[in-house]
Enzyme design. Structure first.
Site, PDB file in Angstrom:
ATOM      1  N   LYS A  55       0.818  -1.216   0.000  1.00 23.54           N
ATOM      2  CA  LYS A  55       0.000   0.000   0.000  1.00 23.54           C
ATOM      3  C   LYS A  55       0.857   1.274   0.000  1.00 23.54           C
ATOM      4  O   LYS A  55       1.922   1.305   0.599  1.00 23.54           O
ATOM      5  CB  LYS A  55      -0.894  -0.038   1.252  1.00 23.54           C
ATOM      6  CG  LYS A  55      -1.793   1.177   1.442  1.00 23.54           C
ATOM      7  CD  LYS A  55      -2.901   1.261   0.420  1.00 23.54           C
ATOM      8  CE  LYS A  55      -3.536   2.655   0.413  1.00 23.54           C
ATOM      9  NZ  LYS A  55      -4.326   2.906  -0.799  1.00 23.54           N
ATOM     10  N   GLY A  56       0.380   2.310  -0.661  1.00 18.22           N
ATOM     11  CA  GLY A  56       1.063   3.601  -0.726  1.00 18.22           C
ATOM     12  C   GLY A  56       1.424   4.138   0.653  1.00 18.22           C
ATOM     13  O   GLY A  56       0.603   4.134   1.562  1.00 18.22           O
ATOM     14  N   LEU A 113      -5.013   7.369  -0.201  1.00 15.88           N
ATOM     15  CA  LEU A 113      -3.722   7.123   0.461  1.00 15.88           C
ATOM     16  C   LEU A 113      -3.782   7.039   1.975  1.00 15.88           C
ATOM     17  O   LEU A 113      -2.872   7.475   2.673  1.00 15.88           O
ATOM     18  CB  LEU A 113      -2.696   8.187   0.049  1.00 15.88           C
ATOM     19  CG  LEU A 113      -2.315   8.172  -1.431  1.00 15.88           C
ATOM     20  CD1 LEU A 113      -1.334   9.314  -1.721  1.00 15.88           C
ATOM     21  CD2 LEU A 113      -1.690   6.842  -1.827  1.00 15.88           C
ATOM     22  N   ASN A 130       4.830   6.649  -6.703  1.00 15.30           N
ATOM     23  CA  ASN A 130       3.469   6.888  -7.200  1.00 15.30           C
ATOM     24  C   ASN A 130       3.296   8.373  -7.488  1.00 15.30           C
ATOM     25  O   ASN A 130       3.037   9.155  -6.583  1.00 15.30           O
ATOM     26  CB  ASN A 130       2.478   6.388  -6.140  1.00 15.30           C
ATOM     27  CG  ASN A 130       1.040   6.686  -6.494  1.00 15.30           C
ATOM     28  OD1 ASN A 130       0.735   7.103  -7.611  1.00 15.30           O
ATOM     29  ND2 ASN A 130       0.155   6.484  -5.541  1.00 15.30           N
ATOM     30  N   CYS A 151      -1.495   9.355  -8.257  1.00 12.46           N
ATOM     31  CA  CYS A 151      -2.706   9.082  -7.489  1.00 12.46           C
ATOM     32  C   CYS A 151      -3.715  10.195  -7.701  1.00 12.46           C
ATOM     33  O   CYS A 151      -3.447  11.352  -7.386  1.00 12.46           O
ATOM     34  CB  CYS A 151      -2.409   8.948  -5.998  1.00 12.46           C
ATOM     35  SG  CYS A 151      -3.912   8.576  -5.085  1.00 12.46           S
ATOM     36  N   THR A 205      -5.082   4.471 -11.748  1.00  9.08           N
ATOM     37  CA  THR A 205      -6.511   4.527 -12.079  1.00  9.08           C
ATOM     38  C   THR A 205      -6.827   5.689 -13.022  1.00  9.08           C
ATOM     39  O   THR A 205      -6.111   6.679 -13.086  1.00  9.08           O
ATOM     40  CB  THR A 205      -7.339   4.676 -10.796  1.00  9.08           C
ATOM     41  OG1 THR A 205      -6.831   5.786 -10.059  1.00  9.08           O
ATOM     42  CG2 THR A 205      -7.263   3.431  -9.942  1.00  9.08           C
ATOM     43  N   GLY A 213      -3.766  -2.739 -15.260  1.00 15.31           N
ATOM     44  CA  GLY A 213      -5.048  -2.117 -15.534  1.00 15.31           C
ATOM     45  C   GLY A 213      -5.990  -3.185 -16.066  1.00 15.31           C
ATOM     46  O   GLY A 213      -5.874  -3.623 -17.201  1.00 15.31           O
ATOM     47  N   THR A 271      -7.521  -4.757  -8.966  1.00 10.70           N
ATOM     48  CA  THR A 271      -8.903  -4.980  -8.533  1.00 10.70           C
ATOM     49  C   THR A 271      -9.321  -6.453  -8.491  1.00 10.70           C
ATOM     50  O   THR A 271     -10.107  -6.863  -7.632  1.00 10.70           O
ATOM     51  CB  THR A 271      -9.834  -4.184  -9.473  1.00 10.70           C
ATOM     52  OG1 THR A 271      -9.428  -2.806  -9.413  1.00 10.70           O
ATOM     53  CG2 THR A 271     -11.290  -4.292  -9.069  1.00 10.70           C
TER      54      THR A 271
HETATM   55  C1  LIG Z   1      -8.823   0.455  -3.649  1.00 10.63           C
HETATM   56  C2  LIG Z   1      -7.617   0.832  -4.449  1.00 10.63           C
HETATM   57  C3  LIG Z   1      -6.519   1.441  -3.822  1.00 10.63           C
HETATM   58  C4  LIG Z   1      -5.387   1.806  -4.554  1.00 10.63           C
HETATM   59  N1  LIG Z   1      -4.319   2.379  -3.908  1.00 10.63           N
HETATM   60  C5  LIG Z   1      -3.188   2.673  -4.616  1.00 10.63           C
HETATM   61  C6  LIG Z   1      -2.033   3.210  -3.976  1.00 10.63           C
HETATM   62  O1  LIG Z   1      -1.988   3.380  -2.759  1.00 10.63           O
HETATM   63  N2  LIG Z   1      -0.939   3.514  -4.744  1.00 10.63           N
HETATM   64  C7  LIG Z   1      -0.940   3.305  -6.103  1.00 10.63           C
HETATM   65  O2  LIG Z   1       0.066   3.592  -6.760  1.00 10.63           O
HETATM   66  N3  LIG Z   1      -2.005   2.785  -6.717  1.00 10.63           N
HETATM   67  C8  LIG Z   1      -3.132   2.472  -6.024  1.00 10.63           C
HETATM   68  N4  LIG Z   1      -4.226   1.919  -6.671  1.00 10.63           N
HETATM   69  C9  LIG Z   1      -4.173   1.708  -8.135  1.00 10.63           C
HETATM   70  C10 LIG Z   1      -3.808   0.272  -8.478  1.00 10.63           C
HETATM   71  O3  LIG Z   1      -2.553  -0.099  -7.952  1.00 10.63           O
HETATM   72  C11 LIG Z   1      -3.837   0.046  -9.996  1.00 10.63           C
HETATM   73  O4  LIG Z   1      -2.925   0.924 -10.607  1.00 10.63           O
HETATM   74  C12 LIG Z   1      -5.207   0.276 -10.611  1.00 10.63           C
HETATM   75  O5  LIG Z   1      -6.213  -0.207  -9.769  1.00 10.63           O
HETATM   76  C13 LIG Z   1      -5.350  -0.347 -12.007  1.00 10.63           C
HETATM   77  O6  LIG Z   1      -5.210  -1.741 -11.981  1.00 10.63           O
HETATM   78  P1  LIG Z   1      -6.473  -2.763 -11.890  1.00 10.63           P
HETATM   79  O7  LIG Z   1      -7.430  -2.361 -12.986  1.00 10.63           O
HETATM   80  O8  LIG Z   1      -5.884  -4.116 -12.077  1.00 10.63           O
HETATM   81  O9  LIG Z   1      -7.069  -2.568 -10.567  1.00 10.63           O
HETATM   82  C14 LIG Z   1      -5.361   1.555  -5.947  1.00 10.63           C
HETATM   83  C15 LIG Z   1      -6.452   0.930  -6.577  1.00 10.63           C
HETATM   84  C16 LIG Z   1      -7.562   0.560  -5.849  1.00 10.63           C
HETATM   85  C17 LIG Z   1      -8.713  -0.112  -6.552  1.00 10.63           C
END
Ligand SMILES: Cc1cc2nc3c(=O)[nH]c(=O)nc-3n(C[C@H](O)[C@H](O)[C@H](O)COP(=O)(O)O)c2cc1C
Ligand SMILES: Cc1cc2nc3c(=O)[nH]c(=O)nc-3n(C[C@H](O)[C@H](O)[C@H](O)COP(=O)(O)OP(=O)(O)OC[C@H]3O[C@@H](n4cnc5c(N)ncnc54)[C@H](O)[C@@H]3O)c2cc1C
Ligand code: FES
Lengths: 301, 251
Positions: A45-46, A73, A127, A130, A193, A243, A266
């Site tokens: 986690k970040g 975050l 990161n 965000c 995202t 993604g 996800t």
């Molecule tokens: C609930 C949640 C929390 C996330 N927290 C972070 C984070 O703390 N730092 C980060 O770089 N990306 C964060 N992300 C982004 C994911 O690491 C990833 O880049 C994004 O969800 C796309 O991938 P996916 O479609 O497989 O989920 C988060 C995504 C989700 C859904």
């Protein structure tokens, strides 16, 4: 599994499958479901300079084949990580990578300096993408000059492998990637995202406390693939693609588009052992097509 | 320990026009499950719905290795779940959450709408300790009522409906049951109802636990989507809840 073994910069991975930051906790949350050490890497986690409470609820809603999150975050801060969480996960026999976030260059530098001291953390993922924080965050990832400055500053003090995570919410992700490469990044990961929004028509209200927030899941896979494809033509350092990956086929598509490795986000919520299934599925794909190494098909499109 | 397993639907029954009950049989012995814990149900692998849906455990039969769920159809996910047939398989991540602690000699259990679901197994747990709890169940009207025979086996059941079509008329907090005294109150249901119960218990200095239904993505403490604001900051409803002491909740 020699076919899946890879090396990115100075970092070795037993396979190219990693779990994405913010979707896999610290790995501990998934220990009941499978041996998380089988992953190529766990990206935790970040982490920021100080403890953060994150955004108010509601922080999540589902949209067609995706979800929007506004977690923002929430984390206990870098000192807590170094003194506590680190000791719970440092024994993992795979790469544990810390996702580093901040609101200022000073904050990114401070966190990176502290993580640099941790023996069992071989890399950080910076990161700069965000969308869920008011200050900094995505701001650094949407401007080539700012992206260069933050990576350059961190590069000066961070001695190990430096991954920079990029945002798709830009006109040209390849331009940002070039800036980051010239600032000394060892690799890039993409995509974070996609900025999105959801509304409850009956209540005439936004569904998330921050109104706009980050879309993830299968809905964004075509955007992720496009970003990896475009960037792979523009830079020399390796790309970690993510993604919307839900299975081994999705992962292979990212490799074909030019990624050297992949992350799963996800889908961990839907299928807690998806990471293991993707590793096995990628191996099965290579066997079935008589391919001797995963990189033999990297970027062939 | 959390599990991710397929269960077989051993029984499916509509309880009224929107509530249905699923009895799900495990393929192996069930782990220990506390009242108030929940499962994350995968709707269907080729469904339009992506994420799992959190549903409370309504009852556990450790003899037959079955758990029961009561589900109300509200949106796409629960509507698709309502189409599942007996004999089909369904995937659960379970058991999740902290669950209720069985405390007090003279408890009151208050449920509203589908929030009555976890109170059956809670009542059963009290009954097993030789305590017959009082259970107050609130519904909008007779149409939303379900057969309460199961509840009556383990508890003294009282009913409130908003329109007075069954039991006493009005909000649950207006029910005569509140003229008696209790040492612990447990509640699960719509937020306005739980807030009213919380206010009542704080005013009368009664220990009170509420089971919250915040939106969840992972259900296992990984995503931080489900937080509840509390006197100690944001807490995960899926791991540090869903059951909270109401004195800690900032509504
Ligand atoms: C609930 C949640 C929390 C996330 N927290 C972070 C984070 O703390 N730092 C980060 O770089 N990306 C964060 N992300 C982004 C994911 O690491 C990833 O880049 C994004 O969800 C796309 O991938 P996916 O479609 O497989 O989920 C988060 C995504 C989700 C859904
Ligand atoms: C710990 C926990 C235990 C639960 N136990 C039960 C149970 O035993 N039986 C049961 O029927 N439901 C229960 N719920 C609520 C259930 O999870 C939601 O109703 C369900 O996820 C809705 O999915 P859907 O796809 O049908 O609706 P969606 O399409 O997701 O939403 C449709 C409507 O339902 C509302 N809704 C969605 N999620 C929730 C939620 N978590 N709480 C309240 N309203 C929601 C939305 O705001 C929307 O108006 C529980 C929730 C939690 C967090
Ligand atoms: S639902 Fe993911 S942390 Fe609670």
């Amino acid at each position: 599994m020699e076919k899946l073994k890879i090396q990115i910069g100075n970092l070795e991975f037993q396979n190219p499958v990693m779990t994405a930051s913010g979707t896999f906790g610290f790995g501990l949350e998934y220990e009941d479901f499978f041996d998380v050490q089988k992953l190529g890497a766990i990206i935790v986690k970040g982490t920021t300079g100080e403890k953060r409470e994150g955004n108010p609820a509601p922080r999540m809603c589902e949209t067609p084949m995706g979800m929007i999150n506004a977690v923002g975050l929430q984390n206990k801060g870098v000192d807590y990580f170094c003194e506590n969480t680190y000791h719970q996960i440092k024994h993992y026999k795979t790469n544990v990578i810390v996702n580093v976030s901040g609101s200022s260059i000073e904050e990114y530098v401070k966190v990176a300096e502290k993580i640099n001291e941790l023996e069992h953390i071989p890399a950080i993922e910076l990161n700069i993408s965000c969308p869920n924080v008011k200050k900094g965050g995505m701001g650094f990832g949407t401007d080539t000059k700012m992206a260069f400055e933050v990576v350059d500053s961190v590069r000066k003090i961070y001695k190990k492998h430096l991954i920079v995570k990029l945002s798709p919410n830009v006109t040209s992700i390849a331009e940002i990637a070039k800036a980051v490469e010239s600032a000394g990044a060892d690799s890039v990961s993409m995509i974070n995202t996609v900025l999105g929004m959801a509304i409850d028509a009956e209540k005439r209200k936004p569904l998330l406390s921050t109104i706009t927030a980050g879309l993830s899941g299968p809905a964004i896979k075509p955007i992720g693939l496009r970003c990896v494809y475009q960037t792979s033509k523009a830079i020399k350092i390796p790309i970690i693609g993510l993604g919307g990956i839900t299975n081994a086929t999705d992962a292979i598509e990212y490799i074909l588009a030019g990624a050297s490795a992949i992350q799963i986000g996800t889908q961990n919520f839907v299928n807690p052992s998806v990471g293991l299934e993707v590793i096995e599925g990628m191996k099965e794909y290579l066997d079935r097509h008589n391919i001797s190494h995963i990189w033999d098909i990297r970027g062939i499109i | 320990m959390k599990h991710c397993d397929n269960f077989v639907v051993s029984e499916k029954k509509f309880l009224n026009s929107t509530f249905f009950k699923l009895k799900l049989k495990a393929k192996e012995n069930l782990p220990l499950i506390k009242a108030g814990q929940f499962v994350e149900v995968q709707v269907n692998s080729d469904s339009k719905v992506l994420l799992r849906r959190p549903i409370s455990i309504n009852d556990v039969d450790s003899q037959t290795n079955e758990i029961s769920l009561i589900i109300q159809t509200v949106g796409q996910g629960t509507k698709e779940l309502a189409k599942i047939n007996e004999g089909e398989e369904i995937n659960l991540v379970y058991p999740l959450g902290n669950g209720f602690n069985i405390e007090g000699e003279n408890p009151l259990l208050v449920g509203g709408g589908v929030g009555i679901a976890p109170l059956l197994y809670l009542a059963k747990n009290f009954h097993a300790k030789g305590i017959k709890p009082k259970v107050l169940l609130g519904f909008r009207s007779q149409e939303q009522m379900i057969d309460l025979k199961e509840y009556e086996k383990y508890a003294d059941v009282y009913i409130s409906t908003q329109d007075g079509s069954v039991g006493s008329k009005g909000l649950v907090t207006e029910n005569e049951i509140f003229t008696q005294s209790y040492d612990t109150i447990y509640t699960c249901g719509p937020t306005p109802m739980m807030r009213a119960i919380s206010d009542y218990s704080l005013k009368n200095n009664i220990k009170c636990y509420a089971s919250l239904e915040n939106k969840m993505a992972c259900g296992i403490g990984a995503c931080l989507c489900c937080v509840q604001n509390t006197t100690e900051g944001h807490k995960c409803t899926c791991t540090e809840g869903p059951v909270f002491n109401v004195k800690d909740i900032i509504w």
